[in-house]
Design a protein around this motif. Structure first.
Motif, PDB file in Angstrom:
ATOM      1  N   TYR A  33       0.838  -1.207   0.000  1.00 18.23           N
ATOM      2  CA  TYR A  33       0.000   0.000   0.000  1.00 18.23           C
ATOM      3  C   TYR A  33       0.872   1.256   0.000  1.00 18.23           C
ATOM      4  CZ  TYR A  33      -3.985   2.978   1.302  1.00 18.23           C
ATOM      5  OH  TYR A  33      -4.965   3.938   1.319  1.00 18.23           O
ATOM      6  N   LEU A  34       1.926   1.235   0.795  1.00 16.06           N
ATOM      7  CA  LEU A  34       2.862   2.363   0.839  1.00 16.06           C
ATOM      8  C   LEU A  34       3.497   2.588  -0.531  1.00 16.06           C
ATOM      9  CD1 LEU A  34       4.482   4.512   2.387  1.00 16.06           C
ATOM     10  CD2 LEU A  34       6.078   2.700   3.059  1.00 16.06           C
ATOM     11  N   ALA A  35       3.878   1.497  -1.187  1.00 12.92           N
ATOM     12  CA  ALA A  35       4.451   1.606  -2.531  1.00 12.92           C
ATOM     13  C   ALA A  35       3.456   2.229  -3.498  1.00 12.92           C
ATOM     14  CB  ALA A  35       4.891   0.230  -3.029  1.00 12.92           C
ATOM     15  N   GLY A  36       2.182   1.833  -3.388  1.00 14.79           N
ATOM     16  CA  GLY A  36       1.159   2.401  -4.257  1.00 14.79           C
ATOM     17  C   GLY A  36       0.977   3.891  -4.039  1.00 14.79           C
ATOM     18  N   ALA A  37       1.000   4.332  -2.777  1.00 15.18           N
ATOM     19  CA  ALA A  37       0.870   5.760  -2.485  1.00 15.18           C
ATOM     20  C   ALA A  37       2.027   6.561  -3.076  1.00 15.18           C
ATOM     21  CB  ALA A  37       0.796   5.974  -0.969  1.00 15.18           C
ATOM     22  N   ILE A  38       3.228   6.004  -2.998  1.00 16.88           N
ATOM     23  CA  ILE A  38       4.405   6.694  -3.540  1.00 16.88           C
ATOM     24  C   ILE A  38       4.341   6.744  -5.065  1.00 16.88           C
ATOM     25  CG2 ILE A  38       6.918   6.557  -3.778  1.00 16.88           C
ATOM     26  CD1 ILE A  38       6.993   5.351  -0.954  1.00 16.88           C
ATOM     27  N   ILE A  39       3.884   5.657  -5.693  1.00 21.52           N
ATOM     28  CA  ILE A  39       3.739   5.646  -7.151  1.00 21.52           C
ATOM     29  C   ILE A  39       2.734   6.708  -7.584  1.00 21.52           C
ATOM     30  CG2 ILE A  39       2.945   4.299  -9.131  1.00 21.52           C
ATOM     31  CD1 ILE A  39       4.000   1.803  -7.694  1.00 21.52           C
ATOM     32  N   ALA A  40       1.615   6.814  -6.859  1.00 19.35           N
ATOM     33  CA  ALA A  40       0.610   7.822  -7.196  1.00 19.35           C
ATOM     34  C   ALA A  40       1.177   9.232  -7.050  1.00 19.35           C
ATOM     35  CB  ALA A  40      -0.610   7.657  -6.294  1.00 19.35           C
ATOM     36  N   ALA A  41       1.933   9.461  -5.986  1.00 21.83           N
ATOM     37  CA  ALA A  41       2.484  10.793  -5.724  1.00 21.83           C
ATOM     38  C   ALA A  41       3.543  11.196  -6.741  1.00 21.83           C
ATOM     39  CB  ALA A  41       3.067  10.847  -4.318  1.00 21.83           C
ATOM     40  N   THR A  42       4.183  10.231  -7.366  1.00 20.88           N
ATOM     41  CA  THR A  42       5.257  10.514  -8.328  1.00 20.88           C
ATOM     42  C   THR A  42       4.848  10.223  -9.763  1.00 20.88           C
ATOM     43  OG1 THR A  42       6.178   8.294  -7.957  1.00 20.88           O
ATOM     44  CG2 THR A  42       7.051  10.088  -6.600  1.00 20.88           C
TER      45      THR A  42
ATOM     46  N   MET B 273       0.515   5.351 -15.189  1.00 26.17           N
ATOM     47  CA  MET B 273       1.245   5.181 -13.933  1.00 26.17           C
ATOM     48  C   MET B 273       0.316   5.410 -12.747  1.00 26.17           C
ATOM     49  SD  MET B 273       4.852   7.011 -12.969  1.00 26.17           S
ATOM     50  CE  MET B 273       5.795   6.534 -11.498  1.00 26.17           C
ATOM     51  N   PHE B 274      -0.564   6.408 -12.868  1.00 24.61           N
ATOM     52  CA  PHE B 274      -1.518   6.677 -11.799  1.00 24.61           C
ATOM     53  C   PHE B 274      -2.507   5.527 -11.654  1.00 24.61           C
ATOM     54  CE2 PHE B 274      -5.462   8.476 -10.104  1.00 24.61           C
ATOM     55  CZ  PHE B 274      -4.991   9.096  -8.956  1.00 24.61           C
ATOM     56  N   LEU B 275      -3.020   5.011 -12.777  1.00 23.89           N
ATOM     57  CA  LEU B 275      -3.944   3.884 -12.737  1.00 23.89           C
ATOM     58  C   LEU B 275      -3.267   2.652 -12.138  1.00 23.89           C
ATOM     59  CD1 LEU B 275      -5.778   4.235 -16.175  1.00 23.89           C
ATOM     60  CD2 LEU B 275      -6.621   4.889 -13.911  1.00 23.89           C
ATOM     61  N   PHE B 276      -2.006   2.463 -12.468  1.00 18.90           N
ATOM     62  CA  PHE B 276      -1.262   1.339 -11.906  1.00 18.90           C
ATOM     63  C   PHE B 276      -1.152   1.464 -10.391  1.00 18.90           C
ATOM     64  CE2 PHE B 276       2.935  -0.444 -10.619  1.00 18.90           C
ATOM     65  CZ  PHE B 276       2.648  -1.782 -10.843  1.00 18.90           C
ATOM     66  N   SER B 277      -0.992   2.691  -9.895  1.00 17.44           N
ATOM     67  CA  SER B 277      -0.916   2.893  -8.439  1.00 17.44           C
ATOM     68  C   SER B 277      -2.218   2.493  -7.761  1.00 17.44           C
ATOM     69  CB  SER B 277      -0.597   4.355  -8.124  1.00 17.44           C
ATOM     70  OG  SER B 277      -1.730   5.191  -8.319  1.00 17.44           O
ATOM     71  N   ARG B 278      -3.359   2.692  -8.459  1.00 20.58           N
ATOM     72  CA  ARG B 278      -4.651   2.298  -7.896  1.00 20.58           C
ATOM     73  C   ARG B 278      -4.770   0.776  -7.822  1.00 20.58           C
ATOM     74  NH1 ARG B 278      -5.922   5.240  -4.888  1.00 20.58           N
ATOM     75  NH2 ARG B 278      -3.694   5.568  -4.967  1.00 20.58           N
TER      76      ARG B 278
ATOM     77  N   PHE C  65      -1.338  12.264  -1.536  1.00 22.78           N
ATOM     78  CA  PHE C  65      -0.761  10.922  -1.580  1.00 22.78           C
ATOM     79  C   PHE C  65       0.487  10.824  -0.692  1.00 22.78           C
ATOM     80  CE2 PHE C  65      -3.167  11.307  -5.528  1.00 22.78           C
ATOM     81  CZ  PHE C  65      -3.945  10.167  -5.457  1.00 22.78           C
ATOM     82  N   TRP C  66       1.232  11.917  -0.576  1.00 23.33           N
ATOM     83  CA  TRP C  66       2.342  11.908   0.378  1.00 23.33           C
ATOM     84  C   TRP C  66       1.816  11.847   1.810  1.00 23.33           C
ATOM     85  CZ3 TRP C  66       6.593  10.307  -1.355  1.00 23.33           C
ATOM     86  CH2 TRP C  66       7.102  10.693  -2.600  1.00 23.33           C
TER      87      TRP C  66
END
Length: 398
Positions: free
Chosen positions: A78-87, A93-98, A160-161
């Motif tokens: 989940y933490l990895a997903g939040a960081i992917i969304a923030a960056t 890339m945003f959809l992948f974070s979801r 997201f951060w």
């Protein structure tokens, strides 16, 4: 036991925070990623879909490897997903974070339901599930406002951060405080237990009570999806007024959930199921009456929509705890798999019910009324089935 429940609550919040915190920032995200708002909005459905279906995989893992390891893995993902969304620098890339965060919530959700079933059952389990489900309603009440303020002052990446920071705090709590609760006699599987899924789903008691959660979730999803149309486009509320009304209903559900959890032990789960069904029916009748009996010029009044919704949402508070505990009660030795199925039926069934209601050529209020009617009928069927349940389990000691 209260400390254990509040620890589970910290994980429960990961799900709604992953959706509600960035809702006000969707236009800014679309602009920042040079995408359309429709694409960014689709990330919500993607998150829910992955969250529902992924539990079918997470359930066997929780039973095989234990609650605590899977919880930790889920939080790290989940933490990895939040960081992917923030960056994120592109829509994909945003959809992948979801997708990543949806998969993570699958793990934590199954751990939560399994943990309650490991430690409690009967009315105590119903109260615990009701507490966890009821407290969730503070997130739709506050998260959009908080996320919107953060995004307004610090940009759309900031929520997201902030979510990543909360996830780190939860991870530390779980690592140092979450005990392993898996019973020694838990059944495990080397792969996906399709036969086990089929056996549990063929259990009429399980599907009857799990369907109640699907009806309640369908009502909630339909209300949330159509509320902006009804309250802003039709009733003419400003975004701030909408946030206040929407948030007030969240606090209402939380208050009713607290009351419901307090009286479960006194009146019993069957009475709560009946009460929830009646409140659903009352909400349906209220919406229909407002459309058919009130003058057209007055049908846009906010209270004509929100009072029936408040009734149905109170019904949700009375239904989900008892229904979940009834559904899981016979499966103490396979709580992970059964919990995964409850979650999948709730999410997928609720989404399907809401989609059907919104796809029909009906005005929004009638779509919501239709799902309320379905939720009330499912609750009454469950009330009837509860009469056939013999015995009452009490809380298991640590």
């Amino acid at each position: 036991m209260q400390k254990f429940l509040f620890l589970l609550l910290s994980m429960v919040l990961l799900g709604p925070l992953g959706i509600d915190l960035y809702l006000p920032a969707i236009p800014a995200i679309a602009l920042g990623l040079q995408s359309s708002e429709a694409v960014i909005q689709s990330s919500i459905s993607l998150f829910i879909l992955v969250m529902g279906l992924g539990q079918l995989v997470a359930g066997p893992l929780v039973d095989k490897f234990g609650r605590r390891p899977i919880a930790i893995i889920g939080i790290v993902v989940y933490l990895a997903g939040a960081i992917i969304a923030a960056t994120s620098v592109a829509p994909w890339m945003f959809l992948f974070s979801r997708v990543v965060q949806g998969l993570a919530v699958c793990c934590t959700s199954v751990v939560i339901f399994s943990g309650v079933r490991d430690r409690m059952s009967g009315n105590d389990a119903a109260r615990a599930y009701g507490f966890l489900n009821g407290t969730l309603n503070i997130i739709p009440a506050l998260a959009p406002l908080i996320g919107g303020l953060i995004a307004q002052y610090y940009g759309w990446r900031a929520p997201f951060w902030a979510l990543a920071g909360y996830t780190v705090a939860v991870m530390l709590l779980v690592i140092f405080k979450l005990p392993e609760t898996r019973p020694a006699d838990t059944q495990t599987n080397s792969g996906l237990p399709f036969r086990q899924y089929a056996r549990i789903l063929s259990d009429s008691r399980f599907i009857t009570f799990a369907a109640v959660n699907a009806g309640a979730m369908g009502m909630a999803l339909t209300y949330v999806s159509l509320a902006p149309t009804v309250l802003m486009n039709v009733a003419g509320l400003t975004p701030l007024e909408f946030s206040i009304v929407f948030g007030a209903n969240g606090f209402w559900i939380m208050a009713v959930s607290f009351i419901a959890n307090r009286i479960i032990r006194k009146v019993g789960r069957p009475a709560c199921l009946k009460t929830g069904g009646i409140l659903m029916f009352a909400g349906c009748l209220g919406l229909v009456a407002g459309i058919t009996l009130m003058p057209a010029a007055e049908q846009t009044a906010t209270w004509l929509y929100m009072l029936p919704v408040a009734s149905a949402c109170a019904g949700l508070a009375f239904l989900m705890g008892p229904a979940t505990s009834y559904a899981l009660e016979p499966f103490s030795s396979e709580a992970g798999v059964a919990s995964a199925l409850v979650g999948s039926v709730q999410m997928a069934g609720g989404a399907l019910l809401g989609f059907i209601a919104m796809a029909l050529p009906l005005q929004p209020k009638l779509s919501v009324a239709l799902v309320m009617l379905a939720g009330g009928c499912l609750a009454m069927l469950a009330r009837r089935a509860s009469k056939k349940s013999t015995g009452q389990l009490t809380r298991l000691e640590n």
